[in-house]
Each structure stands twice: as C-alpha cells, then as structure tokens.
Write an enzyme that holds these catalytic residues in place. Structure first.
Site, PDB file in Angstrom:
ATOM      1  N   CYS A  83       0.816  -1.222   0.000  1.00  0.00           N
ATOM      2  CA  CYS A  83       0.000   0.000   0.000  1.00  0.00           C
ATOM      3  C   CYS A  83       0.848   1.271   0.000  1.00  0.00           C
ATOM      4  CB  CYS A  83      -0.952  -0.005   1.200  1.00  0.00           C
ATOM      5  SG  CYS A  83      -0.177  -0.502   2.755  1.00  0.00           S
TER       6      CYS A  83
ATOM      7  N   HIS B 284      -2.958   6.231   4.699  1.00  0.00           N
ATOM      8  CA  HIS B 284      -1.523   6.321   4.944  1.00  0.00           C
ATOM      9  C   HIS B 284      -1.008   7.692   4.493  1.00  0.00           C
ATOM     10  CE1 HIS B 284      -1.557   2.245   6.044  1.00  0.00           C
ATOM     11  NE2 HIS B 284      -0.893   1.688   5.040  1.00  0.00           N
TER      12      HIS B 284
END
Length: 337
Positions: free
Chosen positions: A131, A244
């Site tokens: 990710c 994130h």
C-alpha cells in the site's frame, strides 16, 4: 460492440480489503457475469453485500476456481501461496494483494499508472504492490519521467487498517479504554497504539530495517525498473484508522522546480493536488478515507539540496493502496495491450 463479462472470485471477501474490493467492483461497474466471495473455512457461511444482493461466502478450495476468469486475492500470503497457483492453473488471471509473489522475477508487480505494460507479461499471476509503495509511486512517476530520480528518503505514517480489521478494532477499543483511564492490553500490535506511534511495521531484518521498509525499497526498484535506485524508508504505525501518509524527500537527477512538479502532478491521472498552505489546505488521511485519489501537497524545494524536493503524499490504503489498484489491474487486463 458487445462487452464481455467475466467470472470473478474475491478471496478474503470478509476482510477489510476484500470487502473494499467488492465495493469497488460494484461502483466501477466491472463487467461481471458471476461473482464468488471466498474465504477461510471459519468464515464460510457468512454473508457479504454486492450490488444489492447478499452473497454467501464459500470456503476457498481448488474446486472454487473452476470457471473463474479473474481471481482477486487478499487473504494473506499463506493462502496465496497455496491457492494462487491452483487458480492460475484453472485458467484464472490472479491478482494477488499479498507479499507472496512481489519479489518473484517472473511475476509482474504493477501500478497501472506507472508500468501498465508489465500486466501483459504475466504467466497467470500479477502481484499488487504494498500500500505505501503504490501511493508513493503514482505521485513520483511524473517527476521521474521529467527529471530522473537519484535517491528517495521516506517516512511513513501508516493507518492501523493496514494491519487488518482486527487491528482497527483494537485501536478503537484502546482509544476508548485510555480515555476512560483503563489499562490497555495490546494483542495485534506489540505496544499500545492508542495515542502512540510505533516505529515498527512487520518484522525486523538483519540490517536493522523492518520488512515493511524493505518492501518499499525492493518494490520501488522493481516497478520503476531501476535496480540500483537509492531508497531509504522509516515506516511508522499511527493511531489513524484509514489513510496512509508519507513525507518523501526526492533527490532528482536534473533540477526541477516545485512549481513545475505541481504543474505535472495537477495533470497526472489518479492524483489530486491539495497544496495551499496560506489557507491551511494540505492532504490529510481523514479527507482521503473512502476516496480513490492519491493526494499530494506541501510541495517544496529542499533547502539543503539544490536538486531535491519534499512532498507530502496521502491516500486511502484500503482503496488505492490495495483494492482499487487490484481492480484497476483487472480493468487494464481486459482492455488488452
């Protein structure tokens, strides 16, 4: 021209990423003839929603892949190791969201905006990157193409959802317990995550880096096709549920001004520039959660180096960082070369 429809299986359909895969397949109107929701024997019999219907979750078995055209895996590396080759042998194109195949030389590792052509080099399995790598490379590729990249120094601020649905629940419970003055006992994470940050994601390696940090090194080099690119990362878990964030220092081969980078990124598919410090506008995970773009802001030239820049990059790690990227790979595969 008639649109071909495909039989699709989602492996790990009851997990955070698997459920997001189902949602994205639905919202992007992926051409599906039949869809199967697969999971472990423990989860078999559960129900998941798809396009207004309730799907019965089936156990992942070799027979489950008969007649499947595309299999999206997100059930852990051990499941992918066992069943991905079986699915590929049965005729499915496997798009695997685990770490199992990412470093294999004969398996393409793909971010469609960056290395779409690699999709068509597969032998049945295509790997979905980590990710944190995905969102960074979507933002960095235009800079690489314009000015080259000599070195990357990265600090990540990664949401607990990157560790799964149980980690999200642990964070919620810990935050509530801490507010109430109760003792916090971690189980998913090695230390309390509530009101804390952990400079530790995945296992430590012999070189002192964690595996998550080394994933960013290995994957960046592979996707960019630059095996000697200098990359250093520090990956940190923060008490954010989804999204994130990354502070990235980019040393370029040729001088490129921040204004030019901003202009390039504003034209880049999949990127949204949010960079207006005067009005306190910059990317934040609370705004990225539930959305698809990679958000970039705080674009500025490095005061300590005449060929370096600083960027702040944020994205929903369950969507572009996982499920969306996998579905985009499938979309590009059905379009053909």
């Amino acid at each position: 021209m008639a649109v071909t429809h495909y039989n699709v299986a989602v492996v790990g359909a009851t997990g955070a990423v698997g459920r997001t895969m189902l949602d994205i397949l639905e919202t992007r109107r992926f051409p599906i003839a039949e869809i199967k929701a697969l999971a472990s024997a423990r989860s078999a019999g559960k129900k998941v929603l798809f396009a207004g219907s309730i799907l019965d979750v089936q156990e992942t078995t070799p027979e489950a892949f008969e007649g499947i055209d595309i299999a999206l895996f997100s059930a852990g590396a051990s499941v992918s190791k066992k069943f991905a080759p079986i699915a590929a042998e049965a005729g499915a194109v496997v798009i695997d969201n685990t770490s199992q195949f990412r470093r294999d030389d004969d398996i393409p590792l793909v971010v469609p905006e960056v290395n779409r052509a690699d999709i068509f080099k597969h032998n049945g399995i295509i790997a979905n990157p980590n990710c944190s790598t995905i969102q960074m490379l979507v933002a960095l590729d235009p800079i690489r193409k314009a000015a080259g990249i000599e070195r990357l120094v990265i600090s990540t601020y990664q949401a607990v959802s990157g560790a799964g649905a149980s980690a999200m629940e642990e964070a919620r419970l810990q935050c509530q317990a801490t507010i109430e003055g109760k003792t916090v006992q971690p189980s998913i994470f090695p230390h309390p995550i509530a009101f804390n940050v952990l400079p530790h994601i995945d296992v430590f390696q012999d070189n002192g880096y964690t595996k998550e940090e080394m994933k960013m090194v290995w994957e960046t080099r592979k996707i960019f096709g630059e095996p000697n690119l200098r990359v250093s990362a520090t990956c940190v878990r923060v008490p954010v549920l989804t999204g994130h964030s990354e502070a990235v220092n980019v040393e370029t081969r040729d001088k490129i001004e921040a204004s030019k980078v901003r202009e390039l990124l504003e034209k880049t598919p999949g990127v949204t520039v949010v960079d207006d410090p005067a009005n306190l506008q910059y990317p934040m995970p609370m705004n990225a959660a539930g959305t698809d773009p990679v958000y970039v802001g705080r674009i500025r030239e490095d005061l300590s180096h005449d060929k370096a820049l600083n960027l702040w990059i944020v994205s929903d790690n369950l969507r572009k960082g996982a499920a969306l990227n996998a579905v985009q790979i499938a979309e590009e595969w059905i379009k053909g070369e």
